[in-house]
Each structure stands twice: as structure tokens, then as C-alpha cells.
Design a protein around this motif. Structure first.
Motif, PDB file in Angstrom:
ATOM      1  N   MET A  98       0.899  -1.272  -0.060  1.00 45.11           N
ATOM      2  CA  MET A  98       0.006   0.074  -0.001  1.00 45.11           C
ATOM      3  C   MET A  98       0.820   1.315  -0.027  1.00 45.11           C
ATOM      4  O   MET A  98       0.386   2.228   0.390  1.00 45.11           O
ATOM      5  N   GLY A  99       2.144   1.165  -0.520  1.00 46.25           N
ATOM      6  CA  GLY A  99       3.000   2.200  -0.470  1.00 46.25           C
ATOM      7  C   GLY A  99       2.942   3.463  -1.155  1.00 46.25           C
ATOM      8  O   GLY A  99       3.515   4.463  -1.165  1.00 46.25           O
ATOM      9  N   SER A 100       2.217   3.399  -2.369  1.00 46.31           N
ATOM     10  CA  SER A 100       1.981   4.332  -3.352  1.00 46.31           C
ATOM     11  C   SER A 100       0.929   5.398  -2.978  1.00 46.31           C
ATOM     12  O   SER A 100      -0.035   5.091  -2.630  1.00 46.31           O
ATOM     13  N   THR A 101       1.457   6.618  -3.106  1.00 42.25           N
ATOM     14  CA  THR A 101       0.544   7.743  -3.040  1.00 42.25           C
ATOM     15  C   THR A 101      -0.362   7.711  -4.463  1.00 42.25           C
ATOM     16  O   THR A 101      -0.183   6.765  -5.189  1.00 42.25           O
ATOM     17  N   ALA A 102      -1.203   8.491  -4.207  1.00 46.03           N
ATOM     18  CA  ALA A 102      -2.404   8.610  -5.413  1.00 46.03           C
ATOM     19  C   ALA A 102      -1.499   8.917  -6.766  1.00 46.03           C
ATOM     20  O   ALA A 102      -1.688   8.469  -7.717  1.00 46.03           O
ATOM     21  N   VAL A 103      -0.616   9.983  -6.613  1.00 44.97           N
ATOM     22  CA  VAL A 103      -0.016  10.150  -7.643  1.00 44.97           C
ATOM     23  C   VAL A 103       1.096   9.070  -8.123  1.00 44.97           C
ATOM     24  O   VAL A 103       1.070   8.966  -9.603  1.00 44.97           O
ATOM     25  N   GLN A 104       1.724   8.421  -7.284  1.00 40.84           N
ATOM     26  CA  GLN A 104       2.350   7.292  -7.662  1.00 40.84           C
ATOM     27  C   GLN A 104       1.450   6.110  -8.279  1.00 40.84           C
ATOM     28  O   GLN A 104       1.976   5.603  -9.300  1.00 40.84           O
ATOM     29  N   LEU A 105       0.363   6.084  -7.946  1.00 44.19           N
ATOM     30  CA  LEU A 105      -0.463   4.889  -8.412  1.00 44.19           C
ATOM     31  C   LEU A 105      -1.004   5.213  -9.778  1.00 44.19           C
ATOM     32  O   LEU A 105      -0.948   4.437 -10.626  1.00 44.19           O
ATOM     33  N   ALA A 106      -1.096   6.604  -9.716  1.00 46.78           N
ATOM     34  CA  ALA A 106      -1.591   6.937 -11.225  1.00 46.78           C
ATOM     35  C   ALA A 106      -0.776   6.814 -12.311  1.00 46.78           C
ATOM     36  O   ALA A 106      -0.941   6.521 -13.459  1.00 46.78           O
ATOM     37  N   SER A 107       0.737   6.990 -12.015  1.00 49.64           N
ATOM     38  CA  SER A 107       1.808   6.832 -12.749  1.00 49.64           C
ATOM     39  C   SER A 107       1.731   5.431 -13.521  1.00 49.64           C
ATOM     40  O   SER A 107       2.390   5.220 -14.594  1.00 49.64           O
ATOM     41  N   LYS A 108       0.994   4.458 -12.692  1.00 50.39           N
ATOM     42  CA  LYS A 108       1.090   3.258 -13.079  1.00 50.39           C
ATOM     43  C   LYS A 108       0.080   2.644 -14.023  1.00 50.39           C
ATOM     44  O   LYS A 108       0.027   1.534 -14.680  1.00 50.39           O
ATOM     45  N   ILE A 109      -0.897   3.510 -14.161  1.00 49.27           N
ATOM     46  CA  ILE A 109      -1.902   3.481 -15.006  1.00 49.27           C
ATOM     47  C   ILE A 109      -1.888   3.857 -16.338  1.00 49.27           C
ATOM     48  O   ILE A 109      -1.867   5.021 -16.690  1.00 49.27           O
ATOM     49  N   ASN A 110      -1.826   3.013 -17.617  1.00 48.70           N
ATOM     50  CA  ASN A 110      -1.520   3.384 -18.753  1.00 48.70           C
ATOM     51  C   ASN A 110      -3.122   3.912 -19.571  1.00 48.70           C
ATOM     52  O   ASN A 110      -3.187   4.825 -20.066  1.00 48.70           O
ATOM     53  N   MET A 111      -4.166   2.955 -19.325  1.00 51.27           N
ATOM     54  CA  MET A 111      -5.451   3.224 -19.782  1.00 51.27           C
ATOM     55  C   MET A 111      -6.331   2.196 -19.343  1.00 51.27           C
ATOM     56  O   MET A 111      -6.097   1.018 -18.977  1.00 51.27           O
ATOM     57  N   GLY A 112      -7.623   2.576 -19.040  1.00 52.47           N
ATOM     58  CA  GLY A 112      -8.578   1.734 -18.401  1.00 52.47           C
ATOM     59  C   GLY A 112      -9.858   1.308 -19.366  1.00 52.47           C
ATOM     60  O   GLY A 112     -10.132   1.946 -20.345  1.00 52.47           O
ATOM     61  N   TRP A 113     -10.697   0.543 -18.708  1.00 52.24           N
ATOM     62  CA  TRP A 113     -11.727  -0.067 -19.402  1.00 52.24           C
ATOM     63  C   TRP A 113     -12.824  -0.190 -18.589  1.00 52.24           C
ATOM     64  O   TRP A 113     -12.745  -0.686 -17.276  1.00 52.24           O
ATOM     65  N   ASN A 114     -14.118   0.077 -18.839  1.00 53.14           N
ATOM     66  CA  ASN A 114     -15.310  -0.375 -18.003  1.00 53.14           C
ATOM     67  C   ASN A 114     -15.910  -1.681 -18.095  1.00 53.14           C
ATOM     68  O   ASN A 114     -16.130  -2.021 -19.525  1.00 53.14           O
ATOM     69  N   ASP A 138      -9.453  13.521   4.917  1.00 52.46           N
ATOM     70  CA  ASP A 138      -8.935  12.331   4.885  1.00 52.46           C
ATOM     71  C   ASP A 138      -8.030  12.297   5.907  1.00 52.46           C
ATOM     72  O   ASP A 138      -6.857  13.008   6.033  1.00 52.46           O
ATOM     73  N   ARG A 139      -7.894  11.433   6.821  1.00 47.88           N
ATOM     74  CA  ARG A 139      -6.794  11.221   7.862  1.00 47.88           C
ATOM     75  C   ARG A 139      -5.384  10.799   7.166  1.00 47.88           C
ATOM     76  O   ARG A 139      -4.548  10.992   7.713  1.00 47.88           O
ATOM     77  N   THR A 140      -5.648  10.077   6.204  1.00 47.49           N
ATOM     78  CA  THR A 140      -4.386   9.747   5.419  1.00 47.49           C
ATOM     79  C   THR A 140      -4.107  10.701   4.283  1.00 47.49           C
ATOM     80  O   THR A 140      -5.230  10.726   3.341  1.00 47.49           O
ATOM     81  N   THR A 141      -3.030  11.187   4.178  1.00 45.94           N
ATOM     82  CA  THR A 141      -2.711  12.079   3.071  1.00 45.94           C
ATOM     83  C   THR A 141      -2.415  11.485   1.771  1.00 45.94           C
ATOM     84  O   THR A 141      -1.762  10.521   1.674  1.00 45.94           O
ATOM     85  N   ASN A 142      -2.482  12.342   0.723  1.00 45.00           N
ATOM     86  CA  ASN A 142      -2.075  11.910  -0.493  1.00 45.00           C
ATOM     87  C   ASN A 142      -2.677  10.460  -1.231  1.00 45.00           C
ATOM     88  O   ASN A 142      -1.913   9.743  -1.707  1.00 45.00           O
ATOM     89  N   ARG A 143      -3.769  10.355  -0.858  1.00 50.34           N
ATOM     90  CA  ARG A 143      -4.456   9.040  -1.127  1.00 50.34           C
ATOM     91  C   ARG A 143      -5.968   9.276  -1.933  1.00 50.34           C
ATOM     92  O   ARG A 143      -6.791   8.568  -1.539  1.00 50.34           O
ATOM     93  N   MET A 144      -6.073  10.312  -2.562  1.00 50.60           N
ATOM     94  CA  MET A 144      -7.284  10.697  -3.002  1.00 50.60           C
ATOM     95  C   MET A 144      -7.141  11.187  -4.640  1.00 50.60           C
ATOM     96  O   MET A 144      -6.228  11.784  -4.915  1.00 50.60           O
ATOM     97  N   MET A 145      -8.035  10.709  -5.392  1.00 57.19           N
ATOM     98  CA  MET A 145      -8.230  11.127  -6.844  1.00 57.19           C
ATOM     99  C   MET A 145      -9.577  11.634  -7.117  1.00 57.19           C
ATOM    100  O   MET A 145     -10.595  11.454  -6.465  1.00 57.19           O
ATOM    101  N   ALA A 146      -9.875  12.591  -8.050  1.00 57.77           N
ATOM    102  CA  ALA A 146     -11.175  13.035  -8.437  1.00 57.77           C
ATOM    103  C   ALA A 146     -11.510  12.253  -9.683  1.00 57.77           C
ATOM    104  O   ALA A 146     -10.711  11.813 -10.485  1.00 57.77           O
ATOM    105  N   GLU A 147     -12.934  12.278  -9.984  1.00 54.31           N
ATOM    106  CA  GLU A 147     -13.248  11.561 -11.059  1.00 54.31           C
ATOM    107  C   GLU A 147     -14.561  12.535 -11.831  1.00 54.31           C
ATOM    108  O   GLU A 147     -15.285  13.177 -11.272  1.00 54.31           O
ATOM    109  N   VAL A 148     -14.155  12.455 -13.112  1.00 55.99           N
ATOM    110  CA  VAL A 148     -14.974  13.337 -14.049  1.00 55.99           C
ATOM    111  C   VAL A 148     -15.430  12.155 -15.329  1.00 55.99           C
ATOM    112  O   VAL A 148     -14.758  11.263 -15.488  1.00 55.99           O
ATOM    113  N   HIS A 149     -16.640  12.582 -16.114  1.00 54.64           N
ATOM    114  CA  HIS A 149     -16.730  11.775 -17.444  1.00 54.64           C
ATOM    115  C   HIS A 149     -16.818  12.395 -18.278  1.00 54.64           C
ATOM    116  O   HIS A 149     -16.753  13.897 -18.223  1.00 54.64           O
ATOM    117  N   TYR A 150     -16.728  12.028 -19.692  1.00 51.93           N
ATOM    118  CA  TYR A 150     -16.387  12.961 -20.831  1.00 51.93           C
ATOM    119  C   TYR A 150     -17.321  12.422 -22.031  1.00 51.93           C
ATOM    120  O   TYR A 150     -17.038  11.209 -22.631  1.00 51.93           O
TER     121      TYR A 150
END
Length: 349
Positions: free
Chosen positions: A1-17, A200-212
């Protein structure tokens, strides 16, 4: 669980629903798709997607008096999540439309009852999935209907309840990355109405979401209306010279650029990654000949452009697929190679 939200985002190339499936009212196969299998997840991963958003219904599987979710359903969703994690795919698990109990009730008179259900559901979901590692992210809602500041205040209370409920279950959920939806997941509304995220009591573990799905007339509109026609052609080099009434007249490249930059300035520049949790454009099956070819070329360009500009601005694109899109779920093969090639090109894959 060591990755911050930014670090985790860097691991995602492209997503699918996995659209129209685990959120289907009436059961997983009620909207025409087969049950999710490990072979499907393998096919999605092989196609180039290393993240999957799982729209999910919970209310129909719960006791209306106690809000207890059926163990069988929790275990089924857990099985699907495990398929993803076993294939080294990141997962966003949400409470989707789910009959609209949250999405259609961002109002003061429903605030207490909705918060009660939000708390009960997320305590159970978070506990069930607590032992998964950082491959699994939780998302509070889907497309909450919010149009003004008062409704936004109510929505923020729902998001705060979500954050508090997840964190209260402890273990790895103390550090799990959580995804917060903007009002109507609309970029313009999010920019103007969502001035803050939940505490959030835990820092740097949040992302926002929009749709397009912009412009609507090109992406989603399925019948001409008195106020305007469906559009079949998008992009400055993809307008028809013989069918001009079907050319997009707004929402093209420059407008998309401006909207994505808004999200970059509001969130990503401040260390908050942004999920574009859904995007797509209808494949128009009523066209033939050169009109059809121009439309398909235009649609492919749109999808590539969305992905490329999302990545350029630090946004993470997740294609909306209801079962007849890029992957054929009946045999787990690529259904639309042109679409897939465009998406991969936009993502630099």
C-alpha cells in the motif's frame, strides 16, 4: 500500500469499464452480457488496458430494513476483483447508479437517509475487500446529479461518509486510494462547484473523477430532436462535404483542450490525479459507403484525441464499454480493431 495517489496514477496506462454487467438491475447477465470470467480479464489486459473500472450495484442485493448486503453478492464481486488483481490489473470499484438512491437524491431532505445507507454499504464493501493491495481503489459514487452549491454541499457529505466508512475498517483500507466524483461528473460543474474534497486522515490518497461525453450530439445522442440533429463527424479534418448537417459545430478539439486543462489546473497540478471514468462515442450503424467510413475515421480520431489529451494533462482515461464495444465478450476477442488501435495510439502503447 506504499504508493500515493500520484504514484499509483503513474502506473495506469489506460482503463476500461465492465459496463452493463455488475451494475445491471436484475442480475449480472440481465442487460445482455455474459458473466465476467478470468478469460475476459485476460483479453482486456492483452488488448492494452491495465486498469478496469467495475460499475457495481449493491442496493438490489441488500436487506431494505438493515442494509445488509447478501454474502453471495459480496463474494461474487470479490471473485471478479480477484480476476483483475491476478492479472496485474488495477481496479476501481464503485457504487454505480444502483437505482438512483444516492445519485438522484443530493438534496437536503434525503441527506440523512442517504448518508445512513452510504455508511452501511461502504463499511461492508470495505471490510470485504480490505485485504486487497493497492491494485484496488474504491469510488464513492457514479454520476451524482448536482447542479448548484446547495446540492454540492449534500454530495460532499456523502463523499465524507464514504471516506470515513472506508478508513474506519482499518487494515489496508487506512491507506487505500479513494476516488471522489465531481457534480454530475461534469467538468464544467466540477470546476465551478467542487472547491474542496472530503477530509481524509491519510494524506495523498485521493483522486477526483469526471466523465467525458462531449459533445453530446456526437457521443450519445441517438435520435434527432427539434433543437438539433445527431452529429456523425467530429474533428477539424473529418467534416463531411456532402452531409454538412451532421458535422459537429461545437465541442471539438479546442473545447476539449480547454476542459482538460481546467482539470489539470484544479487537481493534477495540486497532486490530485483525475480519472476520466467514462468516455466513448456512439458507432453509427445507420450509415453506409463513404459516409460510414468517414464516420468511423472520425470516431477513431475522437477516441485517440481524448486519450492523448487526457494523458497529456495527467488525466487517466477509462473507456465506457457496454459489451458491444472494443471487446467481444461472447468470445473474448477484439471486436473493433480500428477502435483499439486508436486508443492504444493515443495512450502511446
Amino acid at each position: 500500500m506504499g504508493s500515493t495517489a500520484v504514484q499509483l496514477a503513474s502506473k495506469i496506462n489506460m482503463g476500461w469499464n465492465i459496463g452493463n454487467t455488475l451494475e445491471a438491475i436484475g442480475g449480472e447477465t440481465a442487460w445482455g452480457n455474459p458473466k465476467v470470467t478470468n478469460d475476459l480479464i485476460k483479453a482486456v489486459k492483452q488488448a492494452g488496458f491495465n486498469a478496469i473500472r467495475i460499475p457495481c450495484s449493491w442496493n438490489q442485493y441488500s436487506d431494505k430494513a438493515t442494509a445488509k448486503i447478501q454474502d453471495a453478492w459480496l463474494n461474487r464481486v470479490k471473485e471478479v476483483v480477484q480476476y483483475c488483481v491476478n492479472n496485474d490489473v488495477y481496479v476501481i470499484l464503485n457504487i454505480h447508479w444502483d437505482g438512483g438512491w444516492l445519485e438522484n437524491n443530493c438534496t437536503a431532505d434525503k441527506k440523512d437517509s442517504v448518508n445512513d445507507k452510504q455508511k452501511a454499504f461502504w463499511e461492508q464493501i470495505a471490510t470485504t475487500f480490505r485485504d486487497f493491495d493497492q491494485h484496488v481503489l474504491f469510488a464513492s459514487a457514479n454520476e451524482p446529479a448536482v447542479n448548484n452549491a446547495d446540492q454540492m454541499d449534500v454530495l460532499l457529505s456523502y463523499h465524507q461518509t464514504f471516506v470515513n466508512a472506508v478508513r474506519s475498517t482499518g487494515g489496508r483500507n487506512r491507506y487505500r486510494v479513494l476516488v471522489i466524483q465531481g457534480p454530475s461528473t461534469d467538468i464544467t460543474k466540477t470546476n465551478s462547484l467542487m472547491s474542496s474534497l472530503p477530509a481524509d486522515r491519510t494524506t495523498n490518497r485521493m483522486m477526483a473523477e469526471v466523465h467525458y461525453y462531449n459533445p453530446y450530439q456526437f457521443c450519445l445522442m441517438d435520435a434527432d430532436q427539434s433543437w438539433g440533429n445527431m452529429w456523425y463527424y467530429w474533428g477539424q479534418n473529418y467534416h463531411s462535404t456532402t452531409d454538412a448537417t451532421r458535422n459537429a459545430t461545437s465541442g471539438e478539439e479546442s473545447d476539449l483542450n480547454k476542459l482538460f486543462v481546467l482539470m489539470k489546473k484544479q487537481f493534477t497540478d495540486k497532486g490530485i490525479p483525475v480519472i476520466v471514468g467514462e468516455f466513448d462515442a456512439m458507432r453509427r450503424s445507420n450509415l453506409t459507403g463513404s459516409d460510414l467510413q468517414l464516420h468511423l475515421d472520425s470516431r477513431a480520431y475522437f477516441l485517440k484525441y481524448v486519450v492523448k489529451q487526457a494523458k497529456t494533462n495527467g488525466l487517466l482515461p477509462f473507456l465506457w464499454d457496454t459489451g458491444n464495444g472494443v471487446i467481444n465478450r461472447m468470445n473474448n476477442t477484439v471486436f473493433d480493431q480500428k477502435e483499439l488501435d486508436s486508443l492504444r495510439s493515443g495512450a502511446g502503447l
